[in-house]
Design a protein around this motif. Structure first.
Motif, short mmCIF file in Angstrom:
data_model
loop_
_atom_site.label_atom_id
_atom_site.label_comp_id
_atom_site.label_asym_id
_atom_site.label_seq_id
_atom_site.Cartn_x
_atom_site.Cartn_y
_atom_site.Cartn_z
N VAL A 47 4.36 5.60 8.62
CA VAL A 47 3.69 6.16 7.45
C VAL A 47 4.48 7.32 6.89
N GLU A 48 4.30 7.57 5.61
CA GLU A 48 4.90 8.72 4.95
C GLU A 48 4.20 9.99 5.43
N TYR A 49 4.97 11.04 5.65
CA TYR A 49 4.39 12.32 6.03
C TYR A 49 3.45 12.81 4.93
N GLY A 50 2.30 13.32 5.32
CA GLY A 50 1.35 13.88 4.38
C GLY A 50 0.23 12.92 4.01
N VAL A 51 0.37 11.67 4.34
CA VAL A 51 -0.65 10.67 4.01
C VAL A 51 -1.76 10.73 5.06
N ALA A 52 -3.00 10.67 4.62
CA ALA A 52 -4.13 10.65 5.54
C ALA A 52 -4.16 9.28 6.23
N ILE A 53 -3.87 9.26 7.51
CA ILE A 53 -3.72 8.00 8.23
C ILE A 53 -5.01 7.17 8.24
N PRO A 54 -6.20 7.76 8.46
CA PRO A 54 -7.41 6.93 8.41
C PRO A 54 -7.61 6.25 7.06
N ASP A 55 -7.34 6.98 5.96
CA ASP A 55 -7.48 6.39 4.63
C ASP A 55 -6.44 5.29 4.41
N LEU A 56 -5.21 5.56 4.85
CA LEU A 56 -4.15 4.57 4.71
C LEU A 56 -4.48 3.31 5.49
N ALA A 57 -4.96 3.48 6.72
CA ALA A 57 -5.32 2.33 7.55
C ALA A 57 -6.41 1.50 6.89
N VAL B 169 6.06 8.66 11.83
CA VAL B 169 5.83 9.31 10.55
C VAL B 169 7.20 9.56 9.94
N HIS B 170 7.38 9.11 8.71
CA HIS B 170 8.65 9.32 8.01
C HIS B 170 8.62 10.68 7.33
N LEU B 171 9.62 11.49 7.65
CA LEU B 171 9.72 12.82 7.06
C LEU B 171 10.66 12.78 5.87
N PRO B 172 10.35 13.52 4.80
CA PRO B 172 11.21 13.51 3.61
C PRO B 172 12.66 13.91 3.93
N GLU B 173 12.86 14.81 4.90
CA GLU B 173 14.20 15.25 5.27
C GLU B 173 15.05 14.12 5.81
N GLN B 174 14.42 13.07 6.34
CA GLN B 174 15.17 11.96 6.93
C GLN B 174 15.95 11.19 5.88
N ASP B 175 15.59 11.32 4.61
CA ASP B 175 16.31 10.63 3.54
C ASP B 175 17.55 11.39 3.11
N ARG B 176 17.58 12.68 3.38
CA ARG B 176 18.73 13.49 2.98
C ARG B 176 19.89 13.26 3.94
N GLU B 177 21.06 13.58 3.48
CA GLU B 177 22.24 13.42 4.30
C GLU B 177 22.12 14.28 5.55
N VAL C 104 0.84 -1.20 0.00
CA VAL C 104 0.00 0.00 0.00
C VAL C 104 0.88 1.25 0.00
N SER C 105 0.62 2.12 -0.95
CA SER C 105 1.36 3.38 -1.06
C SER C 105 1.10 4.22 0.19
N GLY C 106 2.17 4.73 0.79
CA GLY C 106 2.06 5.53 2.00
C GLY C 106 2.62 4.81 3.21
N VAL C 107 2.81 3.48 3.09
CA VAL C 107 3.47 2.72 4.16
C VAL C 107 4.96 2.82 3.89
N TYR C 108 5.69 3.49 4.78
CA TYR C 108 7.13 3.66 4.59
C TYR C 108 7.90 2.45 5.10
N ASN C 109 7.51 1.95 6.28
CA ASN C 109 8.21 0.84 6.90
C ASN C 109 7.27 0.21 7.91
N MET C 110 7.73 -0.86 8.53
CA MET C 110 6.92 -1.52 9.54
C MET C 110 7.79 -1.89 10.72
N GLY C 111 7.16 -1.92 11.90
CA GLY C 111 7.85 -2.28 13.12
C GLY C 111 8.13 -1.05 13.97
N VAL C 112 8.35 -1.28 15.26
CA VAL C 112 8.71 -0.18 16.16
C VAL C 112 10.19 0.12 15.96
N GLY C 113 10.64 1.25 16.45
CA GLY C 113 12.00 1.73 16.21
C GLY C 113 13.10 0.72 16.42
#
Length: 137
Positions: free
Chosen positions: A75-85, A114-122, A26-35
């Motif tokens: 989840v990816e930042y910006g995704v509507a969590i209820p819709d994603l769920a 929530v995964h933020l786009p900035e987290q992918d940058r160096e 499902v688009s919007g799921v960045y990863n799974m599991g706790v930290g």
């Protein structure tokens, strides 16, 4: 599942893998599991290509005819969590029921991060609050 020609049993690990893969589709799921689980999975992946990541963030309870699934999502930042769920729940139920024949009684979803786009940058894009001091006391 009992038939005149024999029985079929499905291991909980199989159901967990199907549920995990279905959720990740499902688009919007960045990863799974706790930290902690995500960090350990990343280390294992670097060392030897760990295959348990398909079930990371997934726990299941499997009976003779039914299954219940619990998922921990990032989840990816910006995704509507209820819709994603709702989409994840629908995809997991469809995948598990189609592949196993088990009735999925529930899919419980916990959003852990929530995964933020900035987290992918160096550098992670994080501003260090420790330097500025605490905002609240």
């Amino acid at each position: 599942m009992v038939t005149p020609k024999g029985t079929t049993s499905i291991d909980s690990g199989v159901v967990a893998k199907i549920a995990g893969l279905s959720a990740r589709e499902v688009s919007g799921v960045y990863n799974m599991g706790v930290g902690t689980a995500r960090a350990l999975g990343a280390v294992r992946g670097m060392v030897g290509g760990d295959k348990s990541t398909a079930t990371q963030g997934v726990s299941v309870e499997v009976g003779e005819r039914q299954a219940a699934v619990d998922l921990d999502l990032v989840v990816e930042y910006g995704v509507a969590i209820p819709d994603l769920a709702a989409s994840v729940r629908r995809n997991v139920i469809t995948g598990v029921e189609r592949m196993t024949g088990l009735e999925v009684t529930e899919v419980n979803i916990k959003v852990d991060d929530v995964h933020l786009p900035e987290q992918d940058r160096e550098g992670g894009g994080r501003t260090d609050q420790a330097e500025a001091g605490p905002r609240v006391q």
